[in-house]
Write a protein that holds these residues in place. Structure first.
Motif, PDB file in Angstrom:
ATOM      1  N   LYS A 122       0.829  -1.208   0.000  1.00  0.00           N
ATOM      2  CA  LYS A 122       0.000   0.000   0.000  1.00  0.00           C
ATOM      3  C   LYS A 122       0.863   1.258   0.000  1.00  0.00           C
ATOM      4  CE  LYS A 122      -3.747   2.328  -0.076  1.00  0.00           C
ATOM      5  NZ  LYS A 122      -4.520   2.368  -1.352  1.00  0.00           N
ATOM      6  N   MET A 123       1.954   1.229   0.779  1.00  0.00           N
ATOM      7  CA  MET A 123       2.840   2.399   0.824  1.00  0.00           C
ATOM      8  C   MET A 123       3.559   2.608  -0.503  1.00  0.00           C
ATOM      9  SD  MET A 123       4.445   2.037   4.655  1.00  0.00           S
ATOM     10  CE  MET A 123       3.366   2.067   6.098  1.00  0.00           C
ATOM     11  N   VAL A 124       3.979   1.527  -1.148  1.00  0.00           N
ATOM     12  CA  VAL A 124       4.637   1.643  -2.446  1.00  0.00           C
ATOM     13  C   VAL A 124       3.641   2.125  -3.501  1.00  0.00           C
ATOM     14  CG1 VAL A 124       5.805   0.365  -4.278  1.00  0.00           C
ATOM     15  CG2 VAL A 124       6.413  -0.045  -1.902  1.00  0.00           C
ATOM     16  N   GLU A 125       2.402   1.655  -3.417  1.00  0.00           N
ATOM     17  CA  GLU A 125       1.354   2.140  -4.324  1.00  0.00           C
ATOM     18  C   GLU A 125       1.191   3.654  -4.191  1.00  0.00           C
ATOM     19  OE1 GLU A 125      -3.524   1.950  -4.700  1.00  0.00           O
ATOM     20  OE2 GLU A 125      -2.475   0.430  -3.502  1.00  0.00           O
ATOM     21  N   ASN A 126       1.151   4.150  -2.966  1.00  0.00           N
ATOM     22  CA  ASN A 126       1.019   5.592  -2.743  1.00  0.00           C
ATOM     23  C   ASN A 126       2.230   6.352  -3.277  1.00  0.00           C
ATOM     24  OD1 ASN A 126      -1.436   5.188  -1.463  1.00  0.00           O
ATOM     25  ND2 ASN A 126      -0.561   5.188   0.593  1.00  0.00           N
ATOM     26  N   LEU A 127       3.424   5.782  -3.073  1.00  0.00           N
ATOM     27  CA  LEU A 127       4.638   6.420  -3.590  1.00  0.00           C
ATOM     28  C   LEU A 127       4.616   6.451  -5.117  1.00  0.00           C
ATOM     29  CD1 LEU A 127       7.456   7.632  -3.204  1.00  0.00           C
ATOM     30  CD2 LEU A 127       8.361   5.300  -3.016  1.00  0.00           C
ATOM     31  N   ALA A 128       4.159   5.382  -5.738  1.00  0.00           N
ATOM     32  CA  ALA A 128       4.071   5.341  -7.200  1.00  0.00           C
ATOM     33  C   ALA A 128       3.160   6.449  -7.719  1.00  0.00           C
ATOM     34  CB  ALA A 128       3.560   3.972  -7.658  1.00  0.00           C
ATOM     35  N   GLU A 129       2.027   6.630  -7.073  1.00  0.00           N
ATOM     36  CA  GLU A 129       1.076   7.651  -7.530  1.00  0.00           C
ATOM     37  C   GLU A 129       1.627   9.054  -7.287  1.00  0.00           C
ATOM     38  OE1 GLU A 129      -2.669   6.577  -5.743  1.00  0.00           O
ATOM     39  OE2 GLU A 129      -3.024   5.022  -7.264  1.00  0.00           O
ATOM     40  N   GLU A 130       2.365   9.218  -6.206  1.00  0.00           N
ATOM     41  CA  GLU A 130       3.030  10.514  -5.968  1.00  0.00           C
ATOM     42  C   GLU A 130       4.045  10.790  -7.072  1.00  0.00           C
ATOM     43  OE1 GLU A 130       6.136  12.601  -2.762  1.00  0.00           O
ATOM     44  OE2 GLU A 130       5.161  10.687  -2.264  1.00  0.00           O
ATOM     45  N   LEU A 131       4.811   9.787  -7.443  1.00  0.00           N
ATOM     46  CA  LEU A 131       5.815   9.966  -8.494  1.00  0.00           C
ATOM     47  C   LEU A 131       5.178  10.245  -9.847  1.00  0.00           C
ATOM     48  CD1 LEU A 131       8.305   7.123  -7.498  1.00  0.00           C
ATOM     49  CD2 LEU A 131       8.759   9.578  -7.413  1.00  0.00           C
ATOM     50  N   LEU A 132       4.066   9.576 -10.148  1.00  0.00           N
ATOM     51  CA  LEU A 132       3.386   9.835 -11.418  1.00  0.00           C
ATOM     52  C   LEU A 132       2.954  11.296 -11.517  1.00  0.00           C
ATOM     53  CD1 LEU A 132       1.209   6.626 -11.958  1.00  0.00           C
ATOM     54  CD2 LEU A 132       3.287   7.284 -13.192  1.00  0.00           C
ATOM     55  N   ASP A 133       2.500  11.862 -10.403  1.00  0.00           N
ATOM     56  CA  ASP A 133       2.115  13.277 -10.425  1.00  0.00           C
ATOM     57  C   ASP A 133       3.331  14.193 -10.573  1.00  0.00           C
ATOM     58  OD1 ASP A 133      -0.630  13.047 -10.407  1.00  0.00           O
ATOM     59  OD2 ASP A 133      -0.830  13.170  -8.233  1.00  0.00           O
ATOM     60  N   LEU A 134       4.467  13.790 -10.013  1.00  0.00           N
ATOM     61  CA  LEU A 134       5.691  14.569 -10.219  1.00  0.00           C
ATOM     62  C   LEU A 134       6.109  14.535 -11.683  1.00  0.00           C
ATOM     63  CD1 LEU A 134       7.767  13.522  -7.067  1.00  0.00           C
ATOM     64  CD2 LEU A 134       6.530  15.667  -7.426  1.00  0.00           C
ATOM     65  N   LEU A 135       5.954  13.382 -12.316  1.00  0.00           N
ATOM     66  CA  LEU A 135       6.263  13.291 -13.746  1.00  0.00           C
ATOM     67  C   LEU A 135       5.323  14.181 -14.546  1.00  0.00           C
ATOM     68  CD1 LEU A 135       7.067   9.498 -14.397  1.00  0.00           C
ATOM     69  CD2 LEU A 135       8.515  11.308 -13.468  1.00  0.00           C
ATOM     70  N   CYS A 136       4.037  14.192 -14.169  1.00  0.00           N
ATOM     71  CA  CYS A 136       3.076  15.075 -14.846  1.00  0.00           C
ATOM     72  C   CYS A 136       3.523  16.526 -14.752  1.00  0.00           C
ATOM     73  CB  CYS A 136       1.682  14.928 -14.228  1.00  0.00           C
ATOM     74  SG  CYS A 136       0.808  13.418 -14.676  1.00  0.00           S
ATOM     75  N   GLU A 137       3.955  16.916 -13.569  1.00  0.00           N
ATOM     76  CA  GLU A 137       4.401  18.298 -13.368  1.00  0.00           C
ATOM     77  C   GLU A 137       5.574  18.626 -14.287  1.00  0.00           C
ATOM     78  OE1 GLU A 137       6.157  21.082  -9.713  1.00  0.00           O
ATOM     79  OE2 GLU A 137       5.005  19.275  -9.243  1.00  0.00           O
ATOM     80  N   ASN A 138       6.542  17.733 -14.360  1.00  0.00           N
ATOM     81  CA  ASN A 138       7.702  17.976 -15.222  1.00  0.00           C
ATOM     82  C   ASN A 138       7.330  17.974 -16.704  1.00  0.00           C
ATOM     83  OD1 ASN A 138       9.928  18.455 -13.566  1.00  0.00           O
ATOM     84  ND2 ASN A 138      10.362  16.281 -13.252  1.00  0.00           N
ATOM     85  N   LEU A 139       6.332  17.176 -17.068  1.00  0.00           N
ATOM     86  CA  LEU A 139       5.930  17.062 -18.470  1.00  0.00           C
ATOM     87  C   LEU A 139       4.958  18.157 -18.905  1.00  0.00           C
ATOM     88  CD1 LEU A 139       5.400  13.200 -18.475  1.00  0.00           C
ATOM     89  CD2 LEU A 139       7.089  14.406 -19.886  1.00  0.00           C
ATOM     90  N   GLY A 140       4.484  18.958 -17.960  1.00  0.00           N
ATOM     91  CA  GLY A 140       3.485  19.969 -18.285  1.00  0.00           C
ATOM     92  C   GLY A 140       2.098  19.392 -18.487  1.00  0.00           C
ATOM     93  N   LEU A 141       1.852  18.195 -17.955  1.00  0.00           N
ATOM     94  CA  LEU A 141       0.531  17.570 -18.010  1.00  0.00           C
ATOM     95  C   LEU A 141      -0.250  17.921 -16.749  1.00  0.00           C
ATOM     96  CD1 LEU A 141       1.668  14.012 -19.188  1.00  0.00           C
ATOM     97  CD2 LEU A 141       0.669  15.809 -20.616  1.00  0.00           C
TER      98      LEU A 141
END
Length: 320
Positions: A122-141
């Motif tokens: 569950k904690m790794v799942e939450n970390l994955a979703e946090e990272l996906l949003d960081l990637l969105c920020e960098n990509l301008g999505l």
């Protein structure tokens, strides 16, 4: 040729301070130029990680080591007289978390181990979703874009491959895991901090991924290469066998749902994209028989359903 290059190690706690912009730039550089990076201060409890490492190694010794030795004998690998290129020197089992858990179907796990892996998942799942949003920020999505794409109609698929790479008497004869790119989305690896072996291919050279205590290694799968229209890349990697030490690897795969529609994000495409659009499950069916081959023909095949059908994949692969 193998060489040592400074591998990107990123302190995730610096996102909360004045070094946020610098940290986001490090993540962007790693995604564009490495396809891999290593996180420290990621928020996962160290005591939980220590307990899982202890129990994973105990579980292997008690329930899997003998089976691994029997497998070697059955395949004639206990002597390794010639180089082997179609088998991996690893002992594994798979935990599925989403969309439906199989945690209580895995034999021989202690209750303590099951509960720890459930919490860790569950904690790794939450970390994955946090990272996906960081990637969105960098990509301008927009925030949540990648999670929405991965969701499909049933939610993402998420699972963990628990592996041990036992000592090998002749490491030059067989790989722990043959070179491949990962089919899915975002991979989060908790690896042994004492026994090395993981390498990635960068600029034609195999580079060691350093074993750091309590770190989480991140790598990008094929789906993120497609969605980012090639701005980010999935990268070939492998596990080398070692004469000494049993290497632990706990790799969690945060993947799109089976019916998720994958295509390059419109805002990242200038004209025509060289990447295909497809349903994730169709890609996995193709990948199953072609895991240890280059990714580019897979992408090309997905553009043409007839070509994909003609390839007739037969091997099994973890899809979670």
């Amino acid at each position: 040729m193998e060489k040592t290059i400074k591998f990107p190690v990123i302190d995730l706690s610096k996102l909360n301070g004045k070094e946020r912009d610098q940290t986001m730039a490090l993540i962007e550089d790693a995604c564009q130029n490495w396809g891999f990076f290593e996180l420290v201060n990621h928020g996962l409890p160290y005591d939980l990680m220590d307990n899982i490492e202890r129990m994973t190694k105990e579980h292997y010794k008690k329930h899997m080591e003998q089976k691994f030795k029997e497998m070697l004998r059955s395949k004639g690998l206990d002597t390794l007289e010639t180089e082997v290129e179609d088998v991996d020197w690893e002992s594994t089992f798979y935990l599925r978390h989403l969309p439906q858990s199989n945690l209580y179907d895995i034999p021989d796990m202690s209750n303590e181990y099951r509960l720890a892996m459930k919490d860790f998942g569950k904690m790794v799942e939450n970390l994955a979703e946090e990272l996906l949003d960081l990637l969105c920020e960098n990509l301008g999505l927009e925030k949540g874009y990648l999670k929405k794409v991965f969701h499909g109609t049933k939610g993402p698929t998420f699972g963990t491959k628990v592996s041990n790479y036992p000592p090998c008497p002749k490491p030059e004869m067989i790989k722990g895991l043959r070179a491949h790119t990962d089919a899915g989305g975002l991979i989060l690896l908790f690896q042994d901090d004492k026994v090395s072996g993981l390498q990635l291919l960068k600029d034609g050279d195999w580079v060691d991924v350093p074993p750091l205590k309590h770190s989480i290694v991140i790598n990008l799968g094929d789906q993120l290469e497609v969605i980012t229209n090639g701005k980010y890349k999935s990268v070939m990697h492998r596990v080398m066998t070692q004469k000494e030490g049993n290497r632990m690897s706990i790799a969690s795969f945060y993947n799109p749902g089976s019916d998720a529609e994958i295509s390059p994000a419109t805002s990242l495409v200038d004209k025509d994209s060289k990447y295909p659009s497809f349903v994730f499950d169709d890609y996995m069916k193709l990948y199953a028989g072609l895991k240890f081959q280059p990714k580019e023909p897979r992408f090309e095949a997905m553009k043409n359903a007839e070509v994909a059908a003609d390839l007739n994949p037969v091997a099994a692969v973890e899809t979670f």
